[in-house]
Design an enzyme around this catalytic site. Structure first.
Site, PDB file in Angstrom:
ATOM      1  CG  HIS A  61      -0.269   0.064   2.539  1.00  9.11           C
ATOM      2  ND1 HIS A  61       0.608  -0.898   2.995  1.00  9.11           N
ATOM      3  CD2 HIS A  61      -0.344   1.002   3.534  1.00  9.11           C
ATOM      4  CE1 HIS A  61       1.036  -0.577   4.195  1.00  9.11           C
ATOM      5  NE2 HIS A  61       0.484   0.572   4.540  1.00  9.11           N
ATOM      6  CG  HIS A  63      -0.119   4.287   5.033  1.00 10.25           C
ATOM      7  ND1 HIS A  63      -0.842   3.457   5.850  1.00 10.25           N
ATOM      8  CD2 HIS A  63      -0.974   5.294   4.671  1.00 10.25           C
ATOM      9  CE1 HIS A  63      -2.079   3.932   5.983  1.00 10.25           C
ATOM     10  NE2 HIS A  63      -2.177   5.033   5.285  1.00 10.25           N
ATOM     11  CG  ASP A  65       5.040   2.783   7.405  1.00  9.79           C
ATOM     12  OD1 ASP A  65       4.185   3.039   6.543  1.00  9.79           O
ATOM     13  OD2 ASP A  65       4.781   2.108   8.426  1.00  9.79           O
ATOM     14  CG  HIS A  66       4.464  -0.033   3.980  1.00 11.24           C
ATOM     15  ND1 HIS A  66       4.527  -1.396   4.150  1.00 11.24           N
ATOM     16  CD2 HIS A  66       3.978   0.471   5.143  1.00 11.24           C
ATOM     17  CE1 HIS A  66       4.080  -1.705   5.351  1.00 11.24           C
ATOM     18  NE2 HIS A  66       3.751  -0.585   5.979  1.00 11.24           N
ATOM     19  CG  HIS A 138      -3.866  -0.668   6.526  1.00 13.99           C
ATOM     20  ND1 HIS A 138      -3.772  -0.660   7.904  1.00 13.99           N
ATOM     21  CD2 HIS A 138      -2.951   0.241   6.090  1.00 13.99           C
ATOM     22  CE1 HIS A 138      -2.836   0.191   8.275  1.00 13.99           C
ATOM     23  NE2 HIS A 138      -2.326   0.761   7.189  1.00 13.99           N
ATOM     24  CG  ASP A 206       0.912  -1.673   7.341  1.00 15.78           C
ATOM     25  OD1 ASP A 206       1.905  -2.344   7.685  1.00 15.78           O
ATOM     26  OD2 ASP A 206       0.883  -0.432   7.386  1.00 15.78           O
ATOM     27  CG  HIS A 265       4.579  -3.002   9.958  1.00 19.34           C
ATOM     28  ND1 HIS A 265       3.675  -2.352  10.777  1.00 19.34           N
ATOM     29  CD2 HIS A 265       4.806  -2.165   8.923  1.00 19.34           C
ATOM     30  CE1 HIS A 265       3.374  -1.182  10.265  1.00 19.34           C
ATOM     31  NE2 HIS A 265       4.043  -1.038   9.123  1.00 19.34           N
TER      32      HIS A 265
END
Length: 306
Positions: A61, A63, A65-66, A138, A206, A265
């Site tokens: 996805h 976000h 941090d990814h 999520h 997530d 994670h």
């Protein structure tokens, strides 16, 4: 042999000894990266693997941090004399998101092919990889992935000789293709045994627990699953932020029964994941805490026997 390296196991923000989320897989010279959080480049360098040889990047996805490490990674790949196209797969909006990040990496010597996942599940085939994407739960659209290496049955040379198939056609049949010779049609099933067990790695992060995770991870050689919180008291946080606790992840592992399972994670507040393992092993005893650069070489069953 399928090489797996968990490059980063952190969530939300990087820590001095914990990069953000990413994983890399290598098989027969073909390389796949899943997610590209901050620190991915550093982790690849620490592992001693190559940026240039990444063929596909899968995104769970969008976000930060990814995907926040992507612009720098693209620049590094561009400076490594790469010219081969790069494939990217992710939820709807992939091209829009990546193009916005490329404002600081506008000129690359290679093309990017964008493939947006359609529906709740989709399967892709690239080289020897079969990639199964499956939707999880999520705040925004998010997918898990299974990386699968299928393995054909053994070639029966005696059958091929009995059928008088010329030697130069044997490799064609082994590739799963038909052969026509001297007015006769030969098919792979005439000389190939039943399919053998391949290799499977399922990666999911997530998300809240949903039934499709266990279904997709069933029988995996390695199941890598988010465990945002180790402390059971964090259950309300897990629910409100659409993440999972260690206990919830372990219950999915107990349903799926993979050969082994790694957690990843972690919340920045979770300093020592290993402290919770005794309790978690009472739910599923093949769970291990992931950590940056945790690696494994997965081999086919008959290779292990040898």
């Amino acid at each position: 042999m399928l090489d797996i390296c968990l490059l980063g196991c952190g969530g939300m923000m990087p820590l001095p000894r914990r990069h953000l989320t990413s994983l890399m897989a290598r098989f027969n010279g073909s390389n796949i990266l899943i997610d590209c959080g901050e620190g991915t480049q550093v982790a690849i360098k620490e592992k001693g693997w190559s940026f240039k040889s990444i063929d596909i990047i899968l995104f769970t996805h969008y976000h930060g941090d990814h995907i926040g490490g992507l612009p720098g990674l693209l620049l590094t790949m561009g400076n490594s004399d790469r010219t081969e196209p790069l494939k990217m797969i992710g939820p709807k909006g992939l091209k829009r998101v990546v193009d916005s990040l490329r404002v600081i990496a506008p000129e690359l010597p290679f093309e990017i092919e964008y493939i947006e996942i359609e529906g709740s599940e989709q399967t892709f085939s690239f080289g020897e990889y079969r990639i199964e994407a499956f939707k999880v739960h999520h705040r925004i659209p998010c997918y898990g992935y299974s990386l699968i290496i299928d393995r054909a049955g053994r070639f029966d040379a005696e059958k091929a000789k009995a059928l008088e198939i010329p030697l130069n056609y044997w490799s064609v049949l082994q590739r799963g293709e038909e052969v026509t010779f001297d007015g006769r049609v030969f098919t792979p099933d005439m000389v190939m045994g039943p399919p053998r067990k391949g290799l499977k790695v399922t990666y999911c992060t997530d998300t809240r627990p949903v039934p499709q995770i266990a279904a997709k991870a069933a029988g995996a050689d390695l199941f890598i699953c988010e465990g945002m919180y180790g402390d059971p008291d964090k259950q309300e946080d897990a629910v409100s932020k659409y993440h999972m606790t260690f206990r919830e992840a372990a219950k999915i592992g107990a349903q799926a029964q993979p050969e082994m399972m790694w957690l990843t994670h972690y919340s920045p507040s979770l300093i020592r994941p290993a402290d919770y393992m005794d309790e978690i092993h009472s739910i599923f005893d093949r769970v291990e805490p992931g950590k940056d650069l945790k690696s494994i070489e997965l081999r086919f069953e008959d290779d292990q026997e040898n």
